[in-house]
Enzyme design. Sequence first.
Site, mmCIF file in Angstrom:
data_model
loop_
_atom_site.group_PDB
_atom_site.id
_atom_site.type_symbol
_atom_site.label_atom_id
_atom_site.label_comp_id
_atom_site.label_asym_id
_atom_site.label_seq_id
_atom_site.Cartn_x
_atom_site.Cartn_y
_atom_site.Cartn_z
ATOM 1 N N ARG A 74 13.528 -14.274 102.398
ATOM 2 C CA ARG A 74 12.270 -14.676 103.064
ATOM 3 C C ARG A 74 11.241 -15.103 102.023
ATOM 4 O O ARG A 74 10.710 -14.295 101.246
ATOM 5 C CB ARG A 74 11.717 -13.506 103.882
ATOM 6 C CG ARG A 74 10.402 -13.809 104.583
ATOM 7 C CD ARG A 74 10.498 -14.787 105.709
ATOM 8 N NE ARG A 74 11.403 -14.315 106.743
ATOM 9 C CZ ARG A 74 11.935 -15.106 107.674
ATOM 10 N NH1 ARG A 74 11.665 -16.384 107.690
ATOM 11 N NH2 ARG A 74 12.768 -14.611 108.580
ATOM 12 N N ARG A 89 21.727 -22.114 102.123
ATOM 13 C CA ARG A 89 20.847 -21.033 101.629
ATOM 14 C C ARG A 89 21.549 -19.666 101.639
ATOM 15 O O ARG A 89 21.030 -18.692 101.102
ATOM 16 C CB ARG A 89 19.551 -20.983 102.430
ATOM 17 C CG ARG A 89 19.727 -20.603 103.889
ATOM 18 C CD ARG A 89 18.374 -20.533 104.614
ATOM 19 N NE ARG A 89 18.535 -20.075 106.009
ATOM 20 C CZ ARG A 89 17.527 -19.719 106.784
ATOM 21 N NH1 ARG A 89 16.281 -19.783 106.326
ATOM 22 N NH2 ARG A 89 17.729 -19.303 108.015
ATOM 23 N N HIS A 118 12.387 -25.913 102.467
ATOM 24 C CA HIS A 118 11.536 -25.115 103.372
ATOM 25 C C HIS A 118 10.508 -24.305 102.563
ATOM 26 O O HIS A 118 10.542 -23.060 102.572
ATOM 27 C CB HIS A 118 12.472 -24.202 104.163
ATOM 28 C CG HIS A 118 11.885 -23.552 105.368
ATOM 29 N ND1 HIS A 118 10.842 -22.655 105.324
ATOM 30 C CD2 HIS A 118 12.234 -23.640 106.683
ATOM 31 C CE1 HIS A 118 10.579 -22.238 106.550
ATOM 32 N NE2 HIS A 118 11.383 -22.803 107.386
ATOM 33 N N ASP A 150 4.055 -24.276 114.523
ATOM 34 C CA ASP A 150 5.441 -24.690 114.263
ATOM 35 C C ASP A 150 5.540 -26.144 114.710
ATOM 36 O O ASP A 150 5.821 -26.442 115.870
ATOM 37 C CB ASP A 150 6.434 -23.814 115.034
ATOM 38 C CG ASP A 150 7.848 -23.974 114.470
ATOM 39 O OD1 ASP A 150 8.737 -23.201 114.888
ATOM 40 O OD2 ASP A 150 8.069 -24.857 113.616
ATOM 41 N N GLU A 210 6.957 -28.264 104.684
ATOM 42 C CA GLU A 210 8.370 -28.502 104.344
ATOM 43 C C GLU A 210 8.707 -30.001 104.322
ATOM 44 O O GLU A 210 8.214 -30.755 105.176
ATOM 45 C CB GLU A 210 9.243 -27.810 105.391
ATOM 46 C CG GLU A 210 8.899 -26.337 105.602
ATOM 47 C CD GLU A 210 9.434 -25.788 106.901
ATOM 48 O OE1 GLU A 210 10.500 -26.242 107.363
ATOM 49 O OE2 GLU A 210 8.787 -24.887 107.481
#
Length: 303
Positions: free
Chosen positions: A74, A102, A173, A216, A275
């Site tokens: 995270r 990732r 990201h 978002d 991002e």
Amino acid sequence: MISQLSLNKSKQLSTSVSLQTDEQGAEYLVVEHAKLEASFSLFGAHLLHFKLMGQEPIIWLSDNAVFNTQNAIRGGVPICWPWFGPANKSLGDNLPSHGFARNSFWSIGNVTELPHNAGVEITFLLKENEQTLKLWPFHFELCLTATLTDTLKLDLQCTNTGKHPFAMTAALHTYFNISSPNQCSIVGLGEAYVDKLNKNDLQVFTGDLKISGAIDRIYSKAKDVIFIEDHAFNRRIAITNTGNDSDVVWTPWIAGAKSFSDMSDDGYLTMVCVESTITNTNSVKLAPSESHHLITDITSIPQ
Ligand code: TA6
């Protein structure tokens, strides 16, 4: 540098770059340079930390980040590939959100000290393997080139090394470290966005984005540089994204932070994601031997 980790140096790779391992044997690259410090996890080729001397860190990492080499870390700059968000249903069920890059072990390519003590350039490599082929039936090579100077440039080169064409979506990201939401605004975003928190409605947008709640959004690609203006840290972070078809802005805010076990309840107060993304499945289709570069170039400008 990374308070959540207890690392031991195992090999000096160059003047300012060392290979280090944690108590479980997971590998990290640590950069200690006159101009900057940085660290990467080889799990995910995941930039965890980037700080210019005399400044607050530019990259945010969760105080509760988990380094179990199973789940995505995270914070930092997760590499989301070969899909952004949930996998296409045609690939099956229970596939990892944001792809498998990732959550994979990458290898180190080259470590280069740049001339005139300008910084370092490091490459990381990932190619298909038994695990990735089970999730996604294509042959590929990923090369992440991290150029660390008084700017941070991440260049993800994706090459189709197989015999069949494939489409991809992706994200660099990036989690940015901010002083606090009410001291910041985001300037230079595209003029329309899809609001993932509001039935994916398409909205027209002009002006600066204030951070005062959950966000978002998939913005149309910015025409030029995006800035995070941070009045308390007295800096503007300039973000230039290329090879992308959109820019995503995300903050989980209060409820989202509470829902993540790897994020403290107040973690949302010191981060925002901006991002470099490819979100349209029609944007990038690679024929055999074709390559694509997804880049984010980040500079911190003291005010
Ligand atoms: O980039 C924004 C986003 O797609 C959000 O929808 C949220 O899911 C975020 O990524 C974090 O995803 P993660 O899988 O890292 O928890």
